[in-house]
Every structure is written in structure tokens, then in C-alpha cells.
Design a protein around this motif. Sequence first.
Motif, mmCIF file in Angstrom:
data_model
loop_
_atom_site.group_PDB
_atom_site.id
_atom_site.type_symbol
_atom_site.label_atom_id
_atom_site.label_comp_id
_atom_site.label_asym_id
_atom_site.label_seq_id
_atom_site.Cartn_x
_atom_site.Cartn_y
_atom_site.Cartn_z
ATOM 1 N N LEU A 419 -26.684 9.023 72.021
ATOM 2 C CA LEU A 419 -25.760 9.593 71.053
ATOM 3 C C LEU A 419 -24.726 8.545 70.673
ATOM 4 O O LEU A 419 -24.525 7.544 71.362
ATOM 5 N N ASP A 420 -24.039 8.782 69.571
ATOM 6 C CA ASP A 420 -22.989 7.891 69.089
ATOM 7 C C ASP A 420 -21.720 8.152 69.895
ATOM 8 O O ASP A 420 -21.016 9.133 69.671
ATOM 9 N N TYR A 421 -21.398 7.260 70.848
ATOM 10 C CA TYR A 421 -20.252 7.483 71.721
ATOM 11 C C TYR A 421 -18.930 7.533 70.961
ATOM 12 O O TYR A 421 -17.993 8.191 71.375
ATOM 13 N N ASP A 422 -18.829 6.810 69.860
ATOM 14 C CA ASP A 422 -17.585 6.794 69.113
ATOM 15 C C ASP A 422 -17.261 8.163 68.535
ATOM 16 O O ASP A 422 -16.137 8.401 68.108
ATOM 17 N N ARG A 423 -18.240 9.028 68.496
ATOM 18 C CA ARG A 423 -18.007 10.354 67.926
ATOM 19 C C ARG A 423 -18.236 11.457 68.951
ATOM 20 O O ARG A 423 -18.529 12.592 68.599
ATOM 21 N N LEU A 424 -18.079 11.116 70.239
ATOM 22 C CA LEU A 424 -18.143 12.112 71.305
ATOM 23 C C LEU A 424 -16.798 12.121 72.018
ATOM 24 O O LEU A 424 -16.347 11.092 72.504
ATOM 25 N N ASP A 425 -16.157 13.267 72.041
ATOM 26 C CA ASP A 425 -14.871 13.411 72.719
ATOM 27 C C ASP A 425 -14.999 14.441 73.829
ATOM 28 O O ASP A 425 -15.427 15.582 73.580
ATOM 29 N N LEU A 439 -13.379 20.800 87.036
ATOM 30 C CA LEU A 439 -13.211 20.079 85.775
ATOM 31 C C LEU A 439 -13.197 21.111 84.658
ATOM 32 O O LEU A 439 -14.089 21.957 84.577
ATOM 33 N N ALA A 440 -12.192 21.039 83.789
ATOM 34 C CA ALA A 440 -12.108 21.994 82.680
ATOM 35 C C ALA A 440 -11.466 21.320 81.486
ATOM 36 O O ALA A 440 -10.546 20.503 81.636
ATOM 37 N N GLY A 441 -11.941 21.658 80.295
ATOM 38 C CA GLY A 441 -11.376 21.065 79.096
ATOM 39 C C GLY A 441 -12.191 21.359 77.864
ATOM 40 O O GLY A 441 -12.764 22.452 77.719
ATOM 41 N N TYR A 442 -12.265 20.356 76.980
ATOM 42 C CA TYR A 442 -12.885 20.538 75.665
ATOM 43 C C TYR A 442 -13.879 19.416 75.363
ATOM 44 O O TYR A 442 -13.704 18.281 75.820
ATOM 45 N N ILE A 443 -14.896 19.758 74.566
ATOM 46 C CA ILE A 443 -15.902 18.801 74.120
ATOM 47 C C ILE A 443 -16.004 18.891 72.606
ATOM 48 O O ILE A 443 -16.072 19.991 72.046
ATOM 49 N N ALA A 444 -15.997 17.728 71.949
ATOM 50 C CA ALA A 444 -16.318 17.661 70.524
ATOM 51 C C ALA A 444 -17.517 16.740 70.393
ATOM 52 O O ALA A 444 -17.437 15.554 70.724
ATOM 53 N N THR A 445 -18.652 17.278 69.955
ATOM 54 C CA THR A 445 -19.902 16.519 69.948
ATOM 55 C C THR A 445 -20.005 15.641 68.696
ATOM 56 O O THR A 445 -19.314 15.887 67.698
ATOM 57 N N PRO A 446 -20.883 14.634 68.728
ATOM 58 C CA PRO A 446 -21.111 13.831 67.519
ATOM 59 C C PRO A 446 -21.544 14.669 66.326
ATOM 60 O O PRO A 446 -21.270 14.314 65.184
ATOM 61 N N GLY A 447 -22.205 15.799 66.587
ATOM 62 C CA GLY A 447 -22.641 16.665 65.503
ATOM 63 C C GLY A 447 -21.566 17.599 64.985
ATOM 64 O O GLY A 447 -21.812 18.387 64.073
ATOM 65 N N GLY A 448 -20.356 17.548 65.557
ATOM 66 C CA GLY A 448 -19.236 18.341 65.054
ATOM 67 C C GLY A 448 -19.001 19.660 65.750
ATOM 68 O O GLY A 448 -18.169 20.460 65.311
ATOM 69 N N ARG A 487 -23.588 16.032 79.774
ATOM 70 C CA ARG A 487 -24.543 15.312 78.922
ATOM 71 C C ARG A 487 -25.655 16.249 78.449
ATOM 72 O O ARG A 487 -26.076 16.215 77.288
ATOM 73 N N ASN A 488 -26.091 17.108 79.350
ATOM 74 C CA ASN A 488 -27.124 18.081 79.006
ATOM 75 C C ASN A 488 -26.635 19.027 77.905
ATOM 76 O O ASN A 488 -27.358 19.341 76.947
ATOM 77 N N TRP A 489 -25.388 19.469 78.019
ATOM 78 C CA TRP A 489 -24.803 20.374 77.025
ATOM 79 C C TRP A 489 -24.728 19.709 75.651
ATOM 80 O O TRP A 489 -25.041 20.323 74.634
ATOM 81 N N VAL A 490 -24.280 18.455 75.633
ATOM 82 C CA VAL A 490 -24.099 17.763 74.353
ATOM 83 C C VAL A 490 -25.448 17.544 73.674
ATOM 84 O O VAL A 490 -25.586 17.741 72.464
ATOM 85 N N LEU A 491 -26.437 17.137 74.443
ATOM 86 C CA LEU A 491 -27.775 16.968 73.880
ATOM 87 C C LEU A 491 -28.289 18.262 73.298
ATOM 88 O O LEU A 491 -28.865 18.310 72.207
ATOM 89 N N GLN A 492 -28.091 19.327 74.035
ATOM 90 C CA GLN A 492 -28.537 20.643 73.580
ATOM 91 C C GLN A 492 -27.823 21.059 72.306
ATOM 92 O O GLN A 492 -28.422 21.533 71.344
#
Length: 497
Positions: A419-425, A439-448, A487-492
Motif C-alpha cells: 500500500l501507499d504508506y504516504d496515504r496511510l494514517d 491499543l486504541a485509536g483511528y485509521i485512515a486508509t489509502p483508499g479514504g 495491516r489485515n484490516w487495511v488490506l480488507q
Amino acid sequence: MLTLRRSILALMMGGAVLALGGAGVPKRIAPTVVPQSGDQIRAELGLSGLSGWYLVDIDTGRVIDSANAERPFVPASVAKLPTAAFALDALGPDYRFETRVMAGGPVAGGTVQGDLILRGGGDPELDTDALAPMARELAQQGVRGATGDIVVDGSAILQVPEIDDSQSDDASYNPSVSGLNLNFNRVHVRWDARKGPDALTVKAVAENLSPDVHGVQVAVVGSGGPQFSWQQRGENEVWQMSQRAYRGRGARWLPVKGPERYAGEVFRDLAAKHGVRVGAIKPPHGRTAGNVLARHRSRPLGEILRDMLRFSTNLTAEVTGAGATRAIGVGASSLSDSAAVMNAWASSVAGFPLGDPGFQLVNHSGLTLRSKVSPRRMVELLTALARRAPDPGRRHGRLPGGIAGYLKPHNVAAKSFPLDYDRLDVVAKTGTINFVRGLAGYIATPGGRRMAFAIFSNDLKRRGAGPQRVNGRWMGRAKGFERALIRNWVLQADRGA
């Protein structure tokens, strides 16, 4: 602030469930099947104990993945995340704690006719360097002393000698809590056994100034017993240091149980260097009042909390949480009382029932095994906070605003991650105690896609069993599990699942 106070009081008294700011609660639906389940990842890593997780799409409320989501876990320092949000809600990001030096009577001929008062405002970052300008300001105003003593007032918030009574006496991360704190309520002890007892020093260490401290003492005793044990002897705190620890050259931080007297001693000595003489150090009798002669204002609360979430400072969490409770007008005589107010605030924001076993914090820092949080309740709070945050607070336009902007970026990258790391938060708060990880927080994926998550792993049966390296191996597996699951979540998510 008044509305917030009324909402919490209503919840605590009547048990009503409120949803503020239009924050909805994610609907409970069947989790989406993932390419590799969390249980499979745990098994491959050999992670013992129990884990639970919950992942929600913030914008749709869809539950993407979950396991043991209703089960309460020990959250450790993940508890600092709701504490920060609570403090920001009650006090605001621009709030500053104020420490004051006041005259208990008129000033005549350069002498205060009465006591000199050092009154804390709850500043968790007050240090020796901050006291020095106030001492200098007294001298610049022509004050040369007081007919009375120096009164030290820490009553701005609740006062306790330690955060968690199950910790060892000498744990510097378990200090006292007060409205008047100094140097994170720690002293720095340094010794060189080869040079004898005169080479043992106790200092109030800050970046620039490190004066000697006499009210906190260290005495070397026989080789039996713990390395450090604490006693109160009259007005002094005395640490007994075992001969086993007193070898060669060494140094360490020790907690201070009475921070008010500690701050008073350091301030009195600094004032004396500027020609201002006062008498003994004493606690207040009733409410302190007087003309303000000097003051110190802390950094803005938002900056303090950003560092608290990054460095996980327990004192800062407890002081800001207790300060938020006081600010909304609810009295609290203990950390658990103050945490109960925060629990009520969380239930009002996220819409879950007051007293739910899935959100029962007993202090603000997470330094305890008695606090319990379920993955689902934590994510419901994070989702509600994200939904009521203004859009301009989003980082790169993808992460939600509000508390997400205060969280530290969390690295989940791997070379094989396509994935494009520059667009994964990923921004999150970690929590760590022996055989406890969160661990708790937020994810913003490359796909938005924007998601809120919580992952907890506990193996309380193994606590205290075996050497420290056993916990280290377990902790490494727990962290590896978090990275693999995310990583599994973001890919999905970006495959459109």
C-alpha cells in the motif's frame, strides 16, 4: 461547561442515557469475514491469554471486525485517551494552570504582614525552573520577607499520596497527586559509594536548576529488606536505602509523597537567594486568600495533553482528569470518585448505559489492574468523539478531528505491505503493564476509509510468574499481533470488503 456538568450530574443521579452532539452509536451487525482471522494470527504468534478487538467505520457505523468485544479488559494507559478527551471537553485546549504567590496580609516596608502563600492551581508540569522567576519577582517588587510562615496550598484538586497502592513504594511512575506539584513529584538521588555518605545527594532536578532538598532524605541501612523503603519522620520523608543498592556510582528518581512541602522548601530556598526571608513551611488552615504578588502560567492544556499521550505521564493524566472534574463543579475526594465522573461523561457522549461493566475506570492514568474497558465501549466513545469533531481538525483531510489530532502516529508498516504508506494514517494510544497490552485509536486508509478501533490483550494468570524476559517475549507477541491485525484490516478495507 454548565451543560456538560448538568449532563453528568443527571447521569450520576438518575442513571439516564444521553447522546450529546448527535453522536450515534454504531449498529451491531455481523463482522465481515477477513482474509486471515485475528484468532489465526494469535495462534501463529503463540500469544497466550485473551485478546479482544472492535473495528468500526466512522462514517457508516458499520462494524467491520470484532472478537470478545463485550468483554472487559485491563486497558493500562489506553485509559489516558478518554482522560484527555474529558479534560479537553471540560477545560478547553487553551486552558492554563496557574500557580500563585500571595501575601496573606499587607506589605509594609518590604515585609508581608502575615504569611506568604504558595498556592498551586494543579499544574502537572510545574518545576524548579518555573519557581525561580516567581521568587525573583518578589525581590523586584521590594519584598524582603514575611512576619509569618510560608503556607503551601495544594487544595485546587484532590490530594493523594500515590496513584495506585498496589505499586512498590519506590516506583517513580506512581507519585502523589495534588494541586501543588513539583518536578512530577519526584526527587533525583545520586550516590558514589566509593566516596562515602557525603557523595549521596537528593536534588530537585529541572533543566537549569537543581537545588538540594532536605525535607526528603535518604539513609543507607543494612542489606536486608527492599532496596528502598519509605517512612515519614516528623516533617521529613525518609527513604531507607539497602546496602545492596548502595554500591558503586548510581542514580535514580524517587517519588515524593508530600509534594506541597517539597514545593514549599524549594521555593523558600530560591526566594532566600534573592534576599526574601520567610519562616517555616506549613499547610493552610481554611481557604487561602490574599493579594497576588507573582504567578506562573502553564503551557496550554492542548500542548500538555499531546505530550501526555505521547510520553504516557501518569501524574499529568491524574491531575488533568481531576482538574476537569473540579472544573465542571463535581466534588471528588479520591481518584476513583473523579474517574466515576469521567465514566459518566463517557456514557453521555457515546450513549452506552451509565455503570456499564465495559467502561469502568477507577483512575485517570490506567495505572491499576482494577480499571476495565471493553473494546466495543472504547470504540463507541472514539466514534462519537470523531463524529462531533469539526472537519477542519482532520489531518491531511482523512483522519477525524478532535482527539485524533492529539494522538501519536503508530507505525504498522511492513516491507511486504502493498500500500501507499504516504496515504496511510494510524494514530493511537498504547497501554502497557506486565502481561497487559492495549491499543486504541483511528485509521485512515489509502483508499479514504476512516475507522476507529481498539485492541486489548491480557494474560493476568501469568503476571508475576517467571523472570522479566518472559513478559518481554509475551509483550513482543502482543505488539506483533496488533500490527498484523491492523495491516489485515487495511488490506480488507481497501479491497472493498
